[in-house]
Design a protein around this motif. Structure first.
Motif, PDB file in Angstrom:
ATOM      1  N   HIS A 175       0.825  -1.210   0.000  1.00 53.44           N
ATOM      2  CA  HIS A 175       0.000   0.000   0.000  1.00 53.44           C
ATOM      3  C   HIS A 175       0.858   1.258   0.000  1.00 53.44           C
ATOM      4  N   ASP A 176       0.200   2.402  -0.202  1.00 48.15           N
ATOM      5  CA  ASP A 176       0.878   3.693  -0.109  1.00 48.15           C
ATOM      6  C   ASP A 176       0.197   4.561   0.937  1.00 48.15           C
ATOM      7  N   HIS A 177       0.698   5.790   1.109  1.00 47.75           N
ATOM      8  CA  HIS A 177       0.170   6.704   2.124  1.00 47.75           C
ATOM      9  C   HIS A 177      -0.246   8.051   1.553  1.00 47.75           C
ATOM     10  N   THR A 181      -3.952   0.122  -2.528  1.00 50.12           N
ATOM     11  CA  THR A 181      -3.199  -1.111  -2.375  1.00 50.12           C
ATOM     12  C   THR A 181      -2.749  -1.508  -3.771  1.00 50.12           C
ATOM     13  N   TYR A 182      -1.723  -2.365  -3.843  1.00 54.77           N
ATOM     14  CA  TYR A 182      -1.141  -2.728  -5.130  1.00 54.77           C
ATOM     15  C   TYR A 182      -0.936  -4.229  -5.211  1.00 54.77           C
ATOM     16  N   PRO A 200      -8.011   1.543  -5.135  1.00 56.74           N
ATOM     17  CA  PRO A 200      -8.235   2.590  -4.130  1.00 56.74           C
ATOM     18  C   PRO A 200      -8.878   2.033  -2.851  1.00 56.74           C
ATOM     19  N   PHE A 201      -8.527   2.647  -1.722  1.00 57.56           N
ATOM     20  CA  PHE A 201      -9.170   2.309  -0.452  1.00 57.56           C
ATOM     21  C   PHE A 201      -9.050   3.491   0.502  1.00 57.56           C
TER      22      PHE A 201
END
Length: 189
Positions: free
Chosen positions: A86-88, A167-168, A176-177
């Motif tokens: 995931h990213d931020h 998330t990837y 997207p989340f």
């Protein structure tokens, strides 16, 4: 009523408020010190914000800045639990309060897929790590232990529970989340 939990969070919030009022490029470097002071002692967190879930990690909101400049969150990892990749999309700091975490960073390859950006890093109790979109904030985090709970305290440059992130999968495809929070019932009483 003041408790060790609220006193510890109040001290961190006061320090972070002063820091976010300054130069943005210095926030991560300056905010690491008060977070390290907070996670140096594991005697303050309210058990309601340290309760694991048997199925997935939990994210509890400890503080939300009214001006939306930052939030403070506890992450509680049951044995063997992990996030998806995931990213931020905002700056952040992670301080390990109890146990240990494995942080595996990712970067885009020439094909656009995700590949490891170095070996995994173990963050033990007391350790503080930083992340930002500028330096790469795609990662996967897991509890380093298969037999006990780990807890980390995170400070993010907005209310992370309300930010649309992604998330990837291994191909780099994003989903997207919005994470939200798993608040203890006592917060709503």
């Amino acid at each position: 009523m003041s408790t060790p939990h609220t006193q510890a969070i109040d001290r961190l919030v006061a320090a972070i408020e002063t820091i976010v009022a300054g130069a943005p490029d210095a926030i991560l470097a300056r905010a690491a010190e008060p977070l390290a002071a907070l996670v140096a002692k594991d005697d303050w967190i309210d058990p309601a914000f340290a309760a694991p879930d048997p199925v997935r990690y939990r994210q509890y909101l400890l503080y939300r800045d009214p001006a939306d400049r930052f939030s403070v969150v506890s992450f509680v990892w049951g044995p063997g639990q992990a996030t998806p990749i995931h990213d931020h999309r905002v700056w952040g700091l992670v301080g390990v309060l109890r146990g240990a975490e494995i942080d595996q960073r990712y970067a885009r390859t020439a094909s656009g897929a995700l590949g490891f950006a170095g070996p995994p890093t173990q963050l033990d109790a007391g350790a503080v790590a930083t992340l930002s979109p500028e330096s790469g904030d795609i990662h996967q985090v897991s509890n380093a232990f298969a037999d006990r709970v780990s807890i980390s305290i995170h400070v993010y440059g907005t209310d992370i529970g309300r930010v649309e992130r992604a998330t990837y999968d291994a191909t780099g495809a994003a989903k997207p989340f919005i994470s939200g929070y798993a608040q203890p019932a006592s917060v709503f009483a």
